[in-house]
Design an enzyme around this catalytic site. Sequence first.
Site, PDB file in Angstrom:
ATOM      1  N   TYR A  64       0.833  -1.218   0.000  1.00 25.10           N
ATOM      2  CA  TYR A  64       0.000   0.000   0.000  1.00 25.10           C
ATOM      3  C   TYR A  64       0.863   1.261   0.000  1.00 25.10           C
ATOM      4  O   TYR A  64       1.858   1.343   0.718  1.00 25.10           O
ATOM      5  CB  TYR A  64      -0.968   0.008   1.189  1.00 25.10           C
ATOM      6  CG  TYR A  64      -2.147  -0.934   1.019  1.00 25.10           C
ATOM      7  CD1 TYR A  64      -2.372  -1.606  -0.188  1.00 25.10           C
ATOM      8  CD2 TYR A  64      -3.039  -1.168   2.049  1.00 25.10           C
ATOM      9  CE1 TYR A  64      -3.438  -2.471  -0.346  1.00 25.10           C
ATOM     10  CE2 TYR A  64      -4.119  -2.033   1.893  1.00 25.10           C
ATOM     11  CZ  TYR A  64      -4.306  -2.681   0.691  1.00 25.10           C
ATOM     12  OH  TYR A  64      -5.364  -3.537   0.525  1.00 25.10           O
ATOM     13  N   GLY A 222     -17.367   0.704  -4.267  1.00 23.62           N
ATOM     14  CA  GLY A 222     -16.794   0.596  -5.615  1.00 23.62           C
ATOM     15  C   GLY A 222     -15.591   1.520  -5.783  1.00 23.62           C
ATOM     16  O   GLY A 222     -15.356   2.045  -6.872  1.00 23.62           O
ATOM     17  N   GLY A 223     -14.852   1.724  -4.681  1.00 21.53           N
ATOM     18  CA  GLY A 223     -13.688   2.609  -4.745  1.00 21.53           C
ATOM     19  C   GLY A 223     -14.088   4.058  -4.980  1.00 21.53           C
ATOM     20  O   GLY A 223     -13.281   4.864  -5.423  1.00 21.53           O
ATOM     21  N   LEU A 226     -19.332   4.544  -6.970  1.00 19.53           N
ATOM     22  CA  LEU A 226     -20.758   4.643  -6.659  1.00 19.53           C
ATOM     23  C   LEU A 226     -21.195   6.114  -6.593  1.00 19.53           C
ATOM     24  O   LEU A 226     -22.335   6.445  -6.881  1.00 19.53           O
ATOM     25  CB  LEU A 226     -20.993   3.957  -5.301  1.00 19.53           C
ATOM     26  CG  LEU A 226     -22.376   3.433  -4.999  1.00 19.53           C
ATOM     27  CD1 LEU A 226     -22.915   2.580  -6.136  1.00 19.53           C
ATOM     28  CD2 LEU A 226     -22.344   2.608  -3.723  1.00 19.53           C
TER      29      LEU A 226
HETATM   30  N1  LIG Z   1      -7.575  -7.186  -0.745  1.00 19.20           N
HETATM   31  C1  LIG Z   1      -7.538  -6.412  -1.802  1.00 19.20           C
HETATM   32  O1  LIG Z   1      -7.185  -6.840  -2.916  1.00 19.20           O
HETATM   33  C2  LIG Z   1      -7.937  -4.966  -1.671  1.00 19.20           C
HETATM   34  C3  LIG Z   1      -8.066  -4.152  -2.806  1.00 19.20           C
HETATM   35  C4  LIG Z   1      -8.460  -2.805  -2.640  1.00 19.20           C
HETATM   36  C5  LIG Z   1      -8.711  -2.326  -1.353  1.00 19.20           C
HETATM   37  N2  LIG Z   1      -8.559  -3.137  -0.261  1.00 19.20           N
HETATM   38  C6  LIG Z   1      -8.817  -2.646   1.120  1.00 19.20           C
HETATM   39  O2  LIG Z   1     -10.146  -2.155   1.168  1.00 19.20           O
HETATM   40  C7  LIG Z   1     -10.138  -0.832   1.703  1.00 19.20           C
HETATM   41  C8  LIG Z   1     -11.314  -0.073   1.133  1.00 19.20           C
HETATM   42  O3  LIG Z   1     -11.216  -0.011  -0.299  1.00 19.20           O
HETATM   43  P1  LIG Z   1     -11.600   1.347  -1.023  1.00 19.20           P
HETATM   44  O4  LIG Z   1     -10.739   2.439  -0.513  1.00 19.20           O
HETATM   45  O5  LIG Z   1     -11.604   1.092  -2.484  1.00 19.20           O
HETATM   46  O6  LIG Z   1     -13.099   1.532  -0.439  1.00 19.20           O
HETATM   47  P2  LIG Z   1     -14.372   2.330  -0.937  1.00 19.20           P
HETATM   48  O7  LIG Z   1     -15.092   2.707   0.319  1.00 19.20           O
HETATM   49  O8  LIG Z   1     -15.107   1.568  -1.955  1.00 19.20           O
HETATM   50  O9  LIG Z   1     -13.815   3.638  -1.646  1.00 19.20           O
HETATM   51  C9  LIG Z   1     -13.234   4.663  -0.914  1.00 19.20           C
HETATM   52  C10 LIG Z   1     -13.134   5.861  -1.830  1.00 19.20           C
HETATM   53  O10 LIG Z   1     -14.448   6.357  -2.025  1.00 19.20           O
HETATM   54  C11 LIG Z   1     -14.424   7.739  -1.764  1.00 19.20           C
HETATM   55  N3  LIG Z   1     -15.709   8.184  -1.211  1.00 19.20           N
HETATM   56  C12 LIG Z   1     -16.286   7.821  -0.073  1.00 19.20           C
HETATM   57  N4  LIG Z   1     -17.444   8.495   0.123  1.00 19.20           N
HETATM   58  C13 LIG Z   1     -17.560   9.324  -0.919  1.00 19.20           C
HETATM   59  C14 LIG Z   1     -18.525  10.275  -1.289  1.00 19.20           C
HETATM   60  N5  LIG Z   1     -19.599  10.527  -0.533  1.00 19.20           N
HETATM   61  N6  LIG Z   1     -18.352  10.936  -2.457  1.00 19.20           N
HETATM   62  C15 LIG Z   1     -17.267  10.702  -3.229  1.00 19.20           C
HETATM   63  N7  LIG Z   1     -16.304   9.796  -2.912  1.00 19.20           N
HETATM   64  C16 LIG Z   1     -16.449   9.125  -1.776  1.00 19.20           C
HETATM   65  C17 LIG Z   1     -13.345   7.920  -0.719  1.00 19.20           C
HETATM   66  O11 LIG Z   1     -12.919   9.266  -0.723  1.00 19.20           O
HETATM   67  P3  LIG Z   1     -12.827  10.070   0.658  1.00 19.20           P
HETATM   68  O12 LIG Z   1     -11.534   9.669   1.322  1.00 19.20           O
HETATM   69  O13 LIG Z   1     -12.855  11.499   0.236  1.00 19.20           O
HETATM   70  O14 LIG Z   1     -14.000   9.694   1.513  1.00 19.20           O
HETATM   71  C18 LIG Z   1     -12.297   6.964  -1.208  1.00 19.20           C
HETATM   72  O15 LIG Z   1     -11.480   7.547  -2.198  1.00 19.20           O
HETATM   73  C19 LIG Z   1      -8.752  -0.291   1.342  1.00 19.20           C
HETATM   74  O16 LIG Z   1      -8.337   0.753   2.179  1.00 19.20           O
HETATM   75  C20 LIG Z   1      -7.898  -1.512   1.555  1.00 19.20           C
HETATM   76  O17 LIG Z   1      -7.591  -1.654   2.934  1.00 19.20           O
HETATM   77  C21 LIG Z   1      -8.189  -4.448  -0.404  1.00 19.20           C
END
Ligand SMILES: NC(=O)c1ccc[n+]([C@@H]2O[C@H](COP(=O)([O-])OP(=O)(O)OC[C@H]3O[C@@H](n4cnc5c(N)ncnc54)[C@H](OP(=O)(O)O)[C@@H]3O)[C@@H](O)[C@H]2O)c1
Length: 308
Positions: A64, A222-223, A226
Amino acid sequence: MTASFPADLHCPRIATREGGPELSRIVAGMWRMNEWGMSVEERIAFIERCIELGVTSFDHADIYGDYGVEGVFGETLRAQPALRDRMQLVSKCGIKLISQKRPQHGIQHYDTTAAHIIASCEESLRQLGTDHLDLLLIHRPDPLMDFDEIAEAFTRLQQAGKVRHVGVSNFTRHQFECLNRRVPLATNQVEFSPVYTAPMFDETFDGMQDLRIAPMVWSPLGGGRLFTSNDARALEVRRVIQEIADSLQQPFGSVLFAWIMQLPSRPIPLTGSGRFEAIREAVAGTRIQLERGDWFRILRAARGHEVA
Ligand SMILES: NC(=O)c1ccc[n+]([C@@H]2O[C@H](COP(=O)([O-])OP(=O)(O)OC[C@H]3O[C@@H](n4cnc5c(N)ncnc54)[C@H](OP(=O)(O)O)[C@@H]3O)[C@@H](O)[C@H]2O)c1
């Protein structure tokens, strides 16, 4: 909308399996931590607020932030050592990225040899400044993986006290069961959200429910797609969730996390945000039970069609 949350809001805990690790029902994902631009003091404050809310489990991987997040998190723990005993640390290994920090990597590839699993885990411990991980996962299934060798490496790390529990990420049901027969796995961390519903239909979640082992869920929003995507499906999902959220007078994010946690395999969602408000919305989702009709409205929007 700035939501008002109940004063007694607190995140419950969940054992991923019998004898498995106890994690917070919502886990804080640290993938994007180095993008949040926080000072050490701000990171301490963020982590403390999470822990006070009951979000005590933090998800990492060696890779990461271009092999940088674990070190930054470790710097935070070194500045406030008492935090370590109040949290569970999850990390992953097995992907080798092209990086200036790893000049020996000539091609992006996977490595699930015992030597790499052990060396990577030991490096994670050094970076995080801790003597053990609560959970170590193989990040992705490797076409060259040898289940016996992985099981042996996991067992050696557990016997040495470097890792309490072990698991995998992005494994198919069959891959999970093959390794789980050799060493008890705590979880399979997979992608799932209304914009990526495959684990509901490819037996991943059914297999986990059958084994009574809770999956972890990454990218539940969805990262961020959504919120940001103008794809017709994402727009419809957004509209439907917002409608339900308005009728329940709950934040959008809480309804979305509730939708995920309502699955009987007991998925444990990871947050990805550095905004404490977003973590609170996720935790508030632990108190919501959606009506079956509302749950299926979100599924219909996600798939673009009614169930038959
Ligand atoms: N095992 C694997 O292969 C794998 C792969 C990917 C991720 N992960 C883990 O899963 C965790 C979560 O994944 P993710 O970060 O992709 O989760 P996610 O919750 O799907 O996406 C987070 C992203 O969405 C944005 N977001 C949230 N609320 C929002 C809103 N109201 N409007 C616009 N954007 C918004 C966040 O920005 P803000 O910061 O501004 O809220 C952030 O950039 C990671 O930190 C990691 O630990 C694991």
